[in-house]
Design a protein around this motif. Structure first.
Motif, short mmCIF file in Angstrom:
data_model
loop_
_atom_site.label_atom_id
_atom_site.label_comp_id
_atom_site.label_asym_id
_atom_site.label_seq_id
_atom_site.Cartn_x
_atom_site.Cartn_y
_atom_site.Cartn_z
N SER A 203 8.61 22.72 21.67
CA SER A 203 9.27 21.42 21.69
C SER A 203 8.55 20.39 20.83
CB SER A 203 9.36 20.91 23.14
OG SER A 203 8.08 20.86 23.74
N ASP A 204 7.25 20.65 20.53
CA ASP A 204 6.47 19.73 19.69
C ASP A 204 6.75 19.93 18.21
OD1 ASP A 204 5.10 18.71 21.97
OD2 ASP A 204 3.69 20.40 21.89
N VAL A 205 7.19 21.12 17.81
CA VAL A 205 7.29 21.42 16.38
C VAL A 205 8.68 21.86 15.93
CG1 VAL A 205 4.86 22.06 16.26
CG2 VAL A 205 6.55 23.82 16.73
N MET A 206 9.58 22.16 16.88
CA MET A 206 10.88 22.72 16.49
C MET A 206 11.80 21.67 15.86
SD MET A 206 12.78 23.12 20.18
CE MET A 206 13.45 21.70 21.04
N ARG A 207 12.75 22.13 15.07
CA ARG A 207 13.78 21.28 14.51
C ARG A 207 14.83 21.01 15.60
NH1 ARG A 207 14.64 23.61 8.41
NH2 ARG A 207 12.53 24.44 8.14
N THR A 208 15.32 19.82 15.62
CA THR A 208 16.32 19.47 16.63
C THR A 208 17.48 18.69 16.00
OG1 THR A 208 15.16 17.40 17.16
CG2 THR A 208 14.59 19.34 18.46
N GLY A 209 18.55 18.52 16.76
CA GLY A 209 19.68 17.69 16.32
C GLY A 209 20.31 18.18 15.04
N GLU A 210 20.53 17.27 14.13
CA GLU A 210 21.21 17.57 12.87
C GLU A 210 20.39 18.47 11.96
OE1 GLU A 210 24.33 16.79 11.88
OE2 GLU A 210 24.58 16.08 13.93
N ALA A 211 19.10 18.59 12.24
CA ALA A 211 18.25 19.44 11.40
C ALA A 211 18.43 20.92 11.70
CB ALA A 211 16.78 19.06 11.60
N VAL A 212 19.15 21.24 12.79
CA VAL A 212 19.35 22.64 13.18
C VAL A 212 20.68 23.14 12.60
CG1 VAL A 212 19.55 24.26 15.08
CG2 VAL A 212 18.09 22.23 15.32
N PRO A 213 20.65 24.14 11.72
CA PRO A 213 21.89 24.67 11.16
C PRO A 213 22.69 25.43 12.22
CG PRO A 213 20.02 25.99 10.45
CD PRO A 213 19.45 24.82 11.19
N GLN A 214 23.97 25.06 12.36
CA GLN A 214 24.81 25.73 13.35
C GLN A 214 26.27 25.57 12.95
OE1 GLN A 214 25.02 23.45 17.18
NE2 GLN A 214 23.37 22.25 16.25
N VAL A 215 27.05 26.61 13.19
CA VAL A 215 28.47 26.60 12.88
C VAL A 215 29.21 27.30 14.02
CG1 VAL A 215 28.09 26.62 10.38
CG2 VAL A 215 28.36 28.78 11.61
N SER A 216 30.52 27.09 14.03
CA SER A 216 31.36 27.79 15.01
C SER A 216 31.70 29.17 14.47
CB SER A 216 32.63 26.99 15.27
OG SER A 216 33.38 26.88 14.08
N PRO A 217 32.16 30.10 15.32
CA PRO A 217 32.44 31.47 14.86
C PRO A 217 33.57 31.57 13.84
CG PRO A 217 33.07 31.17 17.16
CD PRO A 217 32.28 29.98 16.79
N ALA A 262 29.91 44.08 0.04
CA ALA A 262 30.92 43.51 0.93
C ALA A 262 31.65 42.36 0.26
CB ALA A 262 30.26 43.03 2.22
N ASP A 263 32.97 42.26 0.51
CA ASP A 263 33.78 41.15 0.01
C ASP A 263 33.70 40.03 1.05
OD1 ASP A 263 35.53 39.39 -1.06
OD2 ASP A 263 37.27 40.75 -1.05
N LEU A 264 32.99 38.97 0.73
CA LEU A 264 32.71 37.91 1.69
C LEU A 264 33.64 36.71 1.57
CD1 LEU A 264 28.80 37.93 1.31
CD2 LEU A 264 30.18 39.09 3.06
N ARG A 265 34.56 36.75 0.61
CA ARG A 265 35.39 35.58 0.34
C ARG A 265 36.27 35.19 1.52
NH1 ARG A 265 37.96 37.67 -5.19
NH2 ARG A 265 37.97 39.54 -3.86
N THR A 266 36.74 36.18 2.27
CA THR A 266 37.64 35.87 3.39
C THR A 266 36.94 36.01 4.74
OG1 THR A 266 38.39 38.17 3.46
CG2 THR A 266 39.64 36.65 2.07
N SER A 267 35.64 36.22 4.72
CA SER A 267 34.91 36.44 5.97
C SER A 267 34.66 35.11 6.69
CB SER A 267 33.56 37.09 5.70
OG SER A 267 33.74 38.36 5.11
N THR A 268 34.49 35.22 8.00
CA THR A 268 34.10 34.07 8.83
C THR A 268 32.69 34.32 9.36
OG1 THR A 268 34.96 35.04 10.87
CG2 THR A 268 36.51 33.73 9.52
N ALA A 269 32.14 33.29 9.98
CA ALA A 269 30.81 33.42 10.56
C ALA A 269 30.77 34.54 11.59
CB ALA A 269 30.38 32.09 11.18
N ALA A 270 31.85 34.67 12.38
CA ALA A 270 31.90 35.72 13.40
C ALA A 270 31.87 37.11 12.78
CB ALA A 270 33.15 35.55 14.26
N ASP A 271 32.42 37.24 11.56
CA ASP A 271 32.46 38.54 10.90
C ASP A 271 31.08 39.01 10.43
OD1 ASP A 271 35.23 38.64 11.20
OD2 ASP A 271 35.56 37.58 9.29
N VAL A 272 30.24 38.07 10.05
CA VAL A 272 28.96 38.45 9.42
C VAL A 272 27.74 38.21 10.31
CG1 VAL A 272 29.85 38.04 7.10
CG2 VAL A 272 28.72 36.16 8.34
N MET A 273 27.93 37.55 11.43
CA MET A 273 26.77 37.19 12.25
C MET A 273 26.13 38.41 12.90
SD MET A 273 28.42 35.48 15.67
CE MET A 273 29.32 36.47 16.90
#
Length: 325
Positions: A203-217, A262-273
């Motif tokens: 908790s002293d060193v981790m990235r939080t809030g907007e600094a954390v990369p996150q997306v929906s599936p 792999a053809d990634l043009r039509t992939s979503t985050a859920a496909d590659v996670m």
């Protein structure tokens, strides 16, 4: 002036032999008095006040520092300054450890009646059990040596080595009796590398809030890459509407997909996670995250709460900046 190299090396080797023998000699004389000294120091309600002058004073300072850093409240008081007011720093609840090879140093012996009169326990560490210092002491620790390493038998050498070793022995016995742990040591050394490793939480060193990369599936692969590039973690979490972690996508995953053609043009985050990513709790020590990364050969870890919701992220660069690794 020309150096006789062979003589210098011979003297060095003789010094090692003499000082090693001095320390070994302590084993034969360390018995009941040592045990009683440890008991008294363990039970002291105040502090262990270590005193000494000259070379013994330097050793006394080191003994005080070692005791203080290993759980025994201790301080050094200079005997000459004690005669001019600093004696008021010593209270009846304190214990005095006086270090003197001869046991006859005026600056120390002149204080003995006052120390005894106020009721402080006095432990003498001396090479002369029949000295003035020893005669006033409640407990005498014999630090005597057969000879000094100095060819002139003038400079304190083997005698100070013996004092230092005896002081270390006291500190080790005390820390063991106290159940002193590495975590306790770290609290006394918050600026050192051990302190950082044992006291720094994620908790002293981790990235939080907007600094954390996150997306929906259902995020497109292009937007996933934009999020990763913008946040610079080298990975992105994939989370559901409630913020629970579903998976992770890393730079390494990208390389492996490209290698496969792999053809990634039509992939979503859920496909590659990558599902079931390595995660850690924010209350964990930062060094635990480093160990997790090393164990699984990864460079970033997602930080989640007790319900599995994303609350932060950390990578190896973050831990390096915090000097945890």
């Amino acid at each position: 002036m020309t150096l006789d190299r062979e003589r210098a090396l011979r003297l060095a080797q003789e010094t090692f032999d003499i000082e090693a023998a001095a320390v070994q000699g302590l084993k034969q004389r360390t018995g009941e008095a040592f045990a009683r000294a440890v008991e008294k120091m363990l039970a002291v309600r105040g502090r262990v006040v270590v005193m000494g002058i000259g070379k013994s004073g330097h050793i006394a300072r080191k003994i005080a520092a070692t005791l203080a850093s290993t759980g025994t409240p201790a301080m050094f008081v200079h005997p000459a300054e004690a005669s001019h007011g600093d004696l008021g720093m010593i209270k009846p609840i304190d214990l005095v450890l006086a270090v003197s090879n001869s046991g006859e140093v005026d600056e120390v012996t002149s204080l003995l009646p006052v120390i005894k009169r106020q009721g402080s326990t006095l432990i003498a560490m001396t090479g002369k059990p029949g000295s003035t210092l020893a005669s006033h002491a409640d407990i005498v620790l014999d630090s005597g040596v057969e000879k000094e390493a100095c060819p002139l038998q003038l400079a304190p050498t083997a005698s100070t080595t013996a004092q230092l070793a005896l002081g270390d022995a006291l500190a080790v016995a005390l820390l063991d009796a106290r159940g002193f742990r590495s975590e306790d040591f770290a609290r006394s050394h918050p600026g050192g590398s051990l302190g950082r490793k044992l006291l720094t939480h994620l908790s002293d060193v981790m990235r939080t809030g907007e600094a954390v990369p996150q997306v929906s599936p259902d995020t497109s692969f292009t937007d996933l890459m934009r999020e990763m590039s913008a946040k610079g973690l080298g990975a992105s979490a994939i989370v559901d509407a409630q913020g629970k972690v579903l998976g992770i996508f890393t730079d390494g995953d990208l390389r492996r997909l490209i290698e496969k053609g792999a053809d990634l043009r039509t992939s979503t985050a859920a496909d590659v996670m990558h599902t079931q990513p390595r995660t850690i709790h924010p209350d964990a020590l930062a060094v635990e995250a480093a160990q997790l990364m090393e164990q699984h050969r990864i460079t970033s870890v997602l930080v989640v709460d007790g319900d599995g919701r994303l609350c932060g992220a950390v990578n190896s660069n973050d831990l390096m900046r915090a000097k945890v690794i």
